[in-house]
Motif scaffolding. Sequence first.
Motif, PDB file in Angstrom:
ATOM      1  N   ILE A  44      44.708  51.346  81.833  1.00  0.00           N
ATOM      2  CA  ILE A  44      45.209  50.356  80.884  1.00  0.00           C
ATOM      3  C   ILE A  44      45.830  49.198  81.649  1.00  0.00           C
ATOM      4  O   ILE A  44      46.463  49.391  82.689  1.00  0.00           O
ATOM      5  CB  ILE A  44      46.232  50.974  79.914  1.00  0.00           C
ATOM      6  CG1 ILE A  44      46.510  50.020  78.745  1.00  0.00           C
ATOM      7  CG2 ILE A  44      47.527  51.346  80.625  1.00  0.00           C
ATOM      8  CD1 ILE A  44      47.229  50.664  77.580  1.00  0.00           C
ATOM      9  N   GLN A  45      45.614  48.003  81.126  1.00  0.00           N
ATOM     10  CA  GLN A  45      46.151  46.809  81.774  1.00  0.00           C
ATOM     11  C   GLN A  45      47.613  46.633  81.401  1.00  0.00           C
ATOM     12  O   GLN A  45      47.992  46.736  80.233  1.00  0.00           O
ATOM     13  CB  GLN A  45      45.361  45.575  81.363  1.00  0.00           C
ATOM     14  CG  GLN A  45      45.773  44.318  82.115  1.00  0.00           C
ATOM     15  CD  GLN A  45      44.868  43.143  81.809  1.00  0.00           C
ATOM     16  OE1 GLN A  45      44.084  43.184  80.870  1.00  0.00           O
ATOM     17  NE2 GLN A  45      44.960  42.097  82.605  1.00  0.00           N
ATOM     18  N   VAL A  46      48.425  46.376  82.418  1.00  0.00           N
ATOM     19  CA  VAL A  46      49.848  46.125  82.227  1.00  0.00           C
ATOM     20  C   VAL A  46      50.114  44.680  82.623  1.00  0.00           C
ATOM     21  O   VAL A  46      49.968  44.300  83.786  1.00  0.00           O
ATOM     22  CB  VAL A  46      50.708  47.078  83.072  1.00  0.00           C
ATOM     23  CG1 VAL A  46      52.184  46.841  82.789  1.00  0.00           C
ATOM     24  CG2 VAL A  46      50.337  48.530  82.798  1.00  0.00           C
ATOM     25  N   ALA A  52      48.456  46.420  77.327  1.00  0.00           N
ATOM     26  CA  ALA A  52      47.448  45.798  76.480  1.00  0.00           C
ATOM     27  C   ALA A  52      47.284  46.597  75.188  1.00  0.00           C
ATOM     28  O   ALA A  52      47.176  47.821  75.202  1.00  0.00           O
ATOM     29  CB  ALA A  52      46.110  45.743  77.227  1.00  0.00           C
ATOM     30  N   GLY A  53      47.329  45.895  74.049  1.00  0.00           N
ATOM     31  CA  GLY A  53      47.149  46.538  72.753  1.00  0.00           C
ATOM     32  C   GLY A  53      48.415  47.045  72.107  1.00  0.00           C
ATOM     33  O   GLY A  53      48.369  47.547  70.981  1.00  0.00           O
ATOM     34  N   PHE A 170      46.712  47.548  86.682  1.00  0.00           N
ATOM     35  CA  PHE A 170      46.210  48.624  85.841  1.00  0.00           C
ATOM     36  C   PHE A 170      46.892  49.940  86.199  1.00  0.00           C
ATOM     37  O   PHE A 170      47.145  50.219  87.373  1.00  0.00           O
ATOM     38  CB  PHE A 170      44.690  48.770  86.007  1.00  0.00           C
ATOM     39  CG  PHE A 170      43.902  47.693  85.319  1.00  0.00           C
ATOM     40  CD1 PHE A 170      43.409  47.882  84.034  1.00  0.00           C
ATOM     41  CD2 PHE A 170      43.672  46.480  85.949  1.00  0.00           C
ATOM     42  CE1 PHE A 170      42.691  46.879  83.392  1.00  0.00           C
ATOM     43  CE2 PHE A 170      42.959  45.479  85.316  1.00  0.00           C
ATOM     44  CZ  PHE A 170      42.460  45.674  84.035  1.00  0.00           C
ATOM     45  N   LEU A 171      47.175  50.738  85.158  1.00  0.00           N
ATOM     46  CA  LEU A 171      47.753  52.064  85.334  1.00  0.00           C
ATOM     47  C   LEU A 171      46.790  53.117  84.819  1.00  0.00           C
ATOM     48  O   LEU A 171      46.048  52.883  83.862  1.00  0.00           O
ATOM     49  CB  LEU A 171      49.077  52.187  84.580  1.00  0.00           C
ATOM     50  CG  LEU A 171      50.338  51.648  85.247  1.00  0.00           C
ATOM     51  CD1 LEU A 171      51.527  51.848  84.307  1.00  0.00           C
ATOM     52  CD2 LEU A 171      50.598  52.331  86.581  1.00  0.00           C
ATOM     53  N   GLN A 172      46.857  54.285  85.439  1.00  0.00           N
ATOM     54  CA  GLN A 172      46.035  55.415  85.046  1.00  0.00           C
ATOM     55  C   GLN A 172      46.932  56.640  84.914  1.00  0.00           C
ATOM     56  O   GLN A 172      47.835  56.849  85.731  1.00  0.00           O
ATOM     57  CB  GLN A 172      44.955  55.678  86.103  1.00  0.00           C
ATOM     58  CG  GLN A 172      44.099  56.906  85.847  1.00  0.00           C
ATOM     59  CD  GLN A 172      43.110  56.711  84.708  1.00  0.00           C
ATOM     60  OE1 GLN A 172      42.306  55.766  84.710  1.00  0.00           O
ATOM     61  NE2 GLN A 172      43.173  57.580  83.715  1.00  0.00           N
ATOM     62  N   ALA A 173      46.712  57.443  83.883  1.00  0.00           N
ATOM     63  CA  ALA A 173      47.473  58.681  83.737  1.00  0.00           C
ATOM     64  C   ALA A 173      47.286  59.538  84.978  1.00  0.00           C
ATOM     65  O   ALA A 173      46.183  59.628  85.537  1.00  0.00           O
ATOM     66  CB  ALA A 173      47.014  59.432  82.493  1.00  0.00           C
ATOM     67  N   GLY A 174      48.364  60.157  85.414  1.00  0.00           N
ATOM     68  CA  GLY A 174      48.336  60.954  86.626  1.00  0.00           C
ATOM     69  C   GLY A 174      48.839  60.215  87.850  1.00  0.00           C
ATOM     70  O   GLY A 174      49.073  60.828  88.900  1.00  0.00           O
ATOM     71  N   ALA A 175      49.034  58.888  87.700  1.00  0.00           N
ATOM     72  CA  ALA A 175      49.508  58.085  88.838  1.00  0.00           C
ATOM     73  C   ALA A 175      50.939  58.479  89.199  1.00  0.00           C
ATOM     74  O   ALA A 175      51.750  58.778  88.337  1.00  0.00           O
ATOM     75  CB  ALA A 175      49.443  56.600  88.490  1.00  0.00           C
ATOM     76  N   ARG A 176      51.237  58.448  90.481  1.00  0.00           N
ATOM     77  CA  ARG A 176      52.593  58.731  90.959  1.00  0.00           C
ATOM     78  C   ARG A 176      53.263  57.426  91.375  1.00  0.00           C
ATOM     79  O   ARG A 176      52.598  56.466  91.761  1.00  0.00           O
ATOM     80  CB  ARG A 176      52.567  59.705  92.143  1.00  0.00           C
ATOM     81  CG  ARG A 176      52.176  61.116  91.721  1.00  0.00           C
ATOM     82  CD  ARG A 176      52.348  62.104  92.861  1.00  0.00           C
ATOM     83  NE  ARG A 176      53.722  62.187  93.340  1.00  0.00           N
ATOM     84  CZ  ARG A 176      54.681  62.874  92.734  1.00  0.00           C
ATOM     85  NH1 ARG A 176      54.441  63.519  91.614  1.00  0.00           N
ATOM     86  NH2 ARG A 176      55.904  62.920  93.247  1.00  0.00           N
ATOM     87  N   CYS A 177      54.587  57.416  91.248  1.00  0.00           N
ATOM     88  CA  CYS A 177      55.337  56.241  91.665  1.00  0.00           C
ATOM     89  C   CYS A 177      56.466  56.653  92.593  1.00  0.00           C
ATOM     90  O   CYS A 177      57.000  57.772  92.509  1.00  0.00           O
ATOM     91  CB  CYS A 177      55.910  55.487  90.462  1.00  0.00           C
ATOM     92  SG  CYS A 177      57.189  56.390  89.551  1.00  0.00           S
ATOM     93  N   GLN A 178      56.837  55.748  93.467  1.00  0.00           N
ATOM     94  CA  GLN A 178      57.998  55.917  94.329  1.00  0.00           C
ATOM     95  C   GLN A 178      59.114  55.019  93.807  1.00  0.00           C
ATOM     96  O   GLN A 178      58.862  53.900  93.365  1.00  0.00           O
ATOM     97  CB  GLN A 178      57.658  55.534  95.773  1.00  0.00           C
ATOM     98  CG  GLN A 178      56.629  56.450  96.426  1.00  0.00           C
ATOM     99  CD  GLN A 178      57.124  57.875  96.596  1.00  0.00           C
ATOM    100  OE1 GLN A 178      58.289  58.094  96.933  1.00  0.00           O
ATOM    101  NE2 GLN A 178      56.259  58.844  96.363  1.00  0.00           N
ATOM    102  N   VAL A 179      60.335  55.511  93.852  1.00  0.00           N
ATOM    103  CA  VAL A 179      61.474  54.718  93.408  1.00  0.00           C
ATOM    104  C   VAL A 179      61.982  53.877  94.572  1.00  0.00           C
ATOM    105  O   VAL A 179      62.338  54.408  95.627  1.00  0.00           O
ATOM    106  CB  VAL A 179      62.606  55.613  92.875  1.00  0.00           C
ATOM    107  CG1 VAL A 179      63.829  54.765  92.517  1.00  0.00           C
ATOM    108  CG2 VAL A 179      62.132  56.396  91.657  1.00  0.00           C
TER     109      VAL A 179
END
Length: 201
Positions: A44-46, A52-53, A170-179
């Motif tokens: 999904i586009q961020v 988006a949507g 773009f983001l995808q479910a399952g993506a990891r992030c670092q703080v």
Amino acid sequence: MPPSSPPGLSGTLLAFQTGRVRPLMVGGRKLVSAIGKTTVSGPIQVGILGLAGDEQADLSVHGGLSKAVYALPSEHLAWWQAQRQSRGATMFEEALAPGYLGENLSLQGLLEHELFIGDRLDFGEVVLRVTQPREPCGKFNAVMGYAQAAKDMVQSGRSGFYLAVEQAGFLQAGARCQVLPGSRSTRVSEALQLKAWKHLR
């Protein structure tokens, strides 16, 4: 020296949700809201104003640059389900689905007492900055099915938090992030108490 989150704090995006504005009954009045979100699949586009949507009914309290995305720790859903049932909302037996509380991002591993205002969530292509906790309103009570839901959010600290989009993509479910630490002066949980408690006494 201000307190800090655990070294290498990271989280996972389990799912993302968007919603459209639709009618909502609050205290006998017919209002409009986009609080109920639906999980969407695929990337999904961020953008700088959010996913988006996704729509917001009242831009004076939701949306905009500083509240473009609303994230909620997924760990809270079971607690909220137990609360609404214990408060008499027994007709709601099914587990709360991601997006029910209005969240765009369902996160795992990032709780309000660990994150500070100004921290950044670095997903690689997308970078989001923590701006403030969610402050509940009457619409939240209506959706949850009992009158003390907003007060429970403040007292429990299970509010989730708003994010500004510093780097679109773009983001995808399952993506990891670092703080990525910010100034580390005010935790999200502390900011909720400071901003909302005076309105709910």
